[in-house]
Design an enzyme around this catalytic site. Sequence first.
Site, PDB file in Angstrom:
ATOM      1  N   SER A 117       0.837  -1.194   0.000  1.00 10.25           N
ATOM      2  CA  SER A 117       0.000   0.000   0.000  1.00 10.25           C
ATOM      3  C   SER A 117       0.872   1.243   0.000  1.00 10.25           C
ATOM      4  O   SER A 117       1.955   1.254   0.608  1.00 10.25           O
ATOM      5  CB  SER A 117      -0.865  -0.003   1.260  1.00 10.25           C
ATOM      6  OG  SER A 117      -1.495   1.236   1.433  1.00 10.25           O
ATOM      7  N   TYR A 141      -2.281   0.319   9.951  1.00  9.58           N
ATOM      8  CA  TYR A 141      -2.364  -0.380   8.676  1.00  9.58           C
ATOM      9  C   TYR A 141      -1.078  -0.192   7.857  1.00  9.58           C
ATOM     10  O   TYR A 141      -0.488  -1.163   7.378  1.00  9.58           O
ATOM     11  CB  TYR A 141      -3.577   0.113   7.876  1.00  9.58           C
ATOM     12  CG  TYR A 141      -3.592  -0.369   6.455  1.00  9.58           C
ATOM     13  CD1 TYR A 141      -3.757  -1.710   6.166  1.00  9.58           C
ATOM     14  CD2 TYR A 141      -3.444   0.518   5.396  1.00  9.58           C
ATOM     15  CE1 TYR A 141      -3.760  -2.168   4.855  1.00  9.58           C
ATOM     16  CE2 TYR A 141      -3.457   0.080   4.089  1.00  9.58           C
ATOM     17  CZ  TYR A 141      -3.609  -1.261   3.813  1.00  9.58           C
ATOM     18  OH  TYR A 141      -3.611  -1.711   2.520  1.00  9.58           O
ATOM     19  N   LYS A 145       1.774  -3.082   6.740  1.00  9.02           N
ATOM     20  CA  LYS A 145       2.168  -3.339   5.349  1.00  9.02           C
ATOM     21  C   LYS A 145       3.680  -3.197   5.183  1.00  9.02           C
ATOM     22  O   LYS A 145       4.323  -3.992   4.501  1.00  9.02           O
ATOM     23  CB  LYS A 145       1.422  -2.402   4.391  1.00  9.02           C
ATOM     24  CG  LYS A 145      -0.029  -2.783   4.201  1.00  9.02           C
ATOM     25  CD  LYS A 145      -0.144  -4.172   3.593  1.00  9.02           C
ATOM     26  CE  LYS A 145      -1.513  -4.461   3.071  1.00  9.02           C
ATOM     27  NZ  LYS A 145      -1.596  -5.740   2.353  1.00  9.02           N
TER      28      LYS A 145
END
Length: 153
Positions: A117, A141, A145
């Site tokens: 991402s 998040y 990643k």
Amino acid sequence: MSAVLVTGGAGYIGSHVTRLLAERGETVVVVDNLSTGFAKAVIGATLIEGNVGDQALMRQVIKDHDIDAVCHFAAHIVVPESVEKPLAYYDVNIGGTLTLVRAMERAACKRIIFSSSATVYGEPQYLPYDEAHPTNPTSVYGRTKLMAEQILT
């Protein structure tokens, strides 16, 4: 005959990759817990309902289906939720990746495509982002990643 494993293959990106692989003649196996994906989105592949973090399942799938490559899309992906439920994100996004990589290592499966991402970069220092851009994720998040990228490296 060897196959491609698509984790999270019932989700948006995973289901499109699954369909394209199948259309190109690949044997495709999908592992998805269907928490956010849809079984009907899996076209041209074998769907196994389960969690990428289940070590026994991942070992069995890789062995039984002669998996020689993996497309890893299984993850929690909602940035605000990652702040509210960080342990769930670490568990799935990091724990699941570690479990998958261990199962791959045990089976000598060395090919993986990972869906990361742009959130790994955080606030842009310049645009457009490229892979030379410094990483500085600002959410759980994004951190998960980036950690998964580091694990795979």
